[in-house]
Design a protein around this motif. Structure first.
Motif, mmCIF file in Angstrom:
data_model
loop_
_atom_site.group_PDB
_atom_site.id
_atom_site.type_symbol
_atom_site.label_atom_id
_atom_site.label_comp_id
_atom_site.label_asym_id
_atom_site.label_seq_id
_atom_site.Cartn_x
_atom_site.Cartn_y
_atom_site.Cartn_z
ATOM 1 N N ALA A 67 49.836 49.858 48.089
ATOM 2 C CA ALA A 67 50.458 51.174 47.869
ATOM 3 C C ALA A 67 49.410 52.294 47.893
ATOM 4 O O ALA A 67 49.715 53.419 48.312
ATOM 5 N N ALA A 68 48.197 51.980 47.478
ATOM 6 C CA ALA A 68 47.118 52.976 47.451
ATOM 7 C C ALA A 68 46.389 53.079 48.791
ATOM 8 O O ALA A 68 45.486 53.902 48.941
ATOM 9 N N GLY A 69 46.764 52.237 49.749
ATOM 10 C CA GLY A 69 46.127 52.288 51.058
ATOM 11 C C GLY A 69 44.727 51.689 51.100
ATOM 12 O O GLY A 69 43.934 51.997 51.993
ATOM 13 N N VAL A 70 44.428 50.806 50.150
ATOM 14 C CA VAL A 70 43.104 50.184 50.082
ATOM 15 C C VAL A 70 42.925 49.220 51.255
ATOM 16 O O VAL A 70 43.804 48.415 51.542
ATOM 17 N N GLU A 71 41.776 49.315 51.920
ATOM 18 C CA GLU A 71 41.472 48.435 53.050
ATOM 19 C C GLU A 71 40.440 47.373 52.711
ATOM 20 O O GLU A 71 40.316 46.382 53.418
ATOM 21 N N VAL A 72 39.684 47.580 51.636
ATOM 22 C CA VAL A 72 38.684 46.600 51.224
ATOM 23 C C VAL A 72 38.522 46.627 49.706
ATOM 24 O O VAL A 72 38.488 47.695 49.099
ATOM 25 N N VAL A 73 38.460 45.439 49.122
ATOM 26 C CA VAL A 73 38.209 45.295 47.687
ATOM 27 C C VAL A 73 36.736 44.958 47.510
ATOM 28 O O VAL A 73 36.211 44.050 48.163
ATOM 29 N N VAL A 74 36.082 45.716 46.635
ATOM 30 C CA VAL A 74 34.695 45.444 46.278
ATOM 31 C C VAL A 74 34.724 44.849 44.870
ATOM 32 O O VAL A 74 35.011 45.535 43.894
ATOM 33 N N ASP A 75 34.479 43.552 44.811
ATOM 34 C CA ASP A 75 34.504 42.805 43.550
ATOM 35 C C ASP A 75 33.187 43.062 42.828
ATOM 36 O O ASP A 75 32.123 42.699 43.324
ATOM 37 N N VAL A 76 33.245 43.719 41.675
ATOM 38 C CA VAL A 76 32.028 44.077 40.933
ATOM 39 C C VAL A 76 31.837 43.204 39.690
ATOM 40 O O VAL A 76 31.198 43.613 38.737
ATOM 41 N N ARG A 77 32.351 41.983 39.758
ATOM 42 C CA ARG A 77 32.131 41.037 38.667
ATOM 43 C C ARG A 77 30.821 40.298 38.908
ATOM 44 O O ARG A 77 30.518 39.910 40.035
ATOM 45 N N ALA A 78 30.060 40.079 37.842
ATOM 46 C CA ALA A 78 28.832 39.289 37.961
ATOM 47 C C ALA A 78 29.179 37.860 38.346
ATOM 48 O O ALA A 78 28.488 37.231 39.140
ATOM 49 N N VAL A 79 30.273 37.365 37.786
ATOM 50 C CA VAL A 79 30.741 36.011 38.061
ATOM 51 C C VAL A 79 32.153 36.131 38.638
ATOM 52 O O VAL A 79 33.072 36.519 37.925
ATOM 53 N N ALA A 80 32.296 35.813 39.908
ATOM 54 C CA ALA A 80 33.595 35.975 40.578
ATOM 55 C C ALA A 80 34.447 34.724 40.409
ATOM 56 O O ALA A 80 34.987 34.171 41.358
ATOM 57 N N ALA A 81 34.562 34.292 39.176
ATOM 58 C CA ALA A 81 35.423 33.166 38.817
ATOM 59 C C ALA A 81 36.363 33.672 37.737
ATOM 60 O O ALA A 81 36.026 34.596 37.004
ATOM 61 N N SER A 82 37.527 33.067 37.667
ATOM 62 C CA SER A 82 38.497 33.523 36.676
ATOM 63 C C SER A 82 39.412 32.383 36.284
ATOM 64 O O SER A 82 39.757 31.540 37.113
ATOM 65 N N ARG A 83 39.799 32.392 35.037
ATOM 66 C CA ARG A 83 40.814 31.433 34.585
ATOM 67 C C ARG A 83 42.208 31.919 34.959
ATOM 68 O O ARG A 83 43.171 31.182 34.864
ATOM 69 N N ARG A 84 42.301 33.170 35.383
ATOM 70 C CA ARG A 84 43.584 33.730 35.814
ATOM 71 C C ARG A 84 43.874 33.262 37.237
ATOM 72 O O ARG A 84 43.035 33.390 38.124
ATOM 73 N N ALA A 85 45.054 32.763 37.442
ATOM 74 C CA ALA A 85 45.453 32.210 38.746
ATOM 75 C C ALA A 85 45.276 33.230 39.866
ATOM 76 O O ALA A 85 45.779 34.351 39.779
ATOM 77 N N GLY A 86 44.542 32.820 40.897
ATOM 78 C CA GLY A 86 44.393 33.635 42.091
ATOM 79 C C GLY A 86 43.224 34.590 42.098
ATOM 80 O O GLY A 86 42.960 35.231 43.114
ATOM 81 N N PHE A 87 42.491 34.718 40.992
ATOM 82 C CA PHE A 87 41.442 35.729 40.923
ATOM 83 C C PHE A 87 40.032 35.191 41.065
ATOM 84 O O PHE A 87 39.065 35.942 40.933
ATOM 85 N N SER A 88 39.885 33.897 41.336
ATOM 86 C CA SER A 88 38.562 33.387 41.661
ATOM 87 C C SER A 88 38.248 33.793 43.097
ATOM 88 O O SER A 88 39.150 33.995 43.925
#
Length: 145
Positions: free
Chosen positions: A24-45
């Motif tokens: 909806a915001a027209g984003v073309e690229v996500v810049v993941d700024v997590r030090a650790v790109a792992a998550s216990r939340r489904a789909g966010f690793s």
């Protein structure tokens, strides 16, 4: 047309909700700024997130150098935002962080981007600081999704 940099946290959202907001915001690229790109939340690793975004035509870049060091994350979890900010400011002076910031800035100049991290509220998250640094350099508008 001015550049827009979005920020988004997934703490209180599902992956489909996050993707819908990005689209909806027209984003073309996500810049993941997590030090650790792992998550216990489904789909966010990292791998699953990259694949899910690709299906939607949204790029993905993980910039670990823009993540908060572990002591900063621990401070943020305890609600010690000023302590997190001090730790993060020290981290941002490192060559790794400066290189990642330069890359993030180039991405924002090139196409509509969103900084992604866990915290739902940008005001208590380091992504706000990163967004402000990019804004100072580019003059972009920052929107929290």
């Amino acid at each position: 047309m001015s550049m827009i940099l979005s920020t988004i946290g997934y703490e209180a959202a599902t992956l489909p909700e996050v993707i819908a907001k990005l689209r909806a915001a027209g984003v073309e690229v996500v810049v993941d700024v997590r030090a650790v790109a792992a998550s216990r939340r489904a789909g966010f690793s990292k791998s699953m997130l990259r694949a899910s975004l690709a299906v939607e035509g949204i790029g993905y870049e993980h910039l670990r150098g823009l993540g908060t060091p572990k002591p900063g994350r621990e401070a943020a979890r305890k609600g010690l935002i000023a302590e997190m900010e001090a730790i993060f400011a020290e981290h941002m002076a490192t060559p790794e962080a400066q290189d990642a910031l330069a890359l993030a800035t180039a991405i924002v100049r090139d196409r509509p981007a969103a900084l992604l991290c866990f915290e739902a509220c940008a005001s208590g998250c380091h992504r706000r600081i990163v967004a402000e640094m990019i804004q100072e350099t580019t003059g972009c508008e920052v929107r929290d999704l």
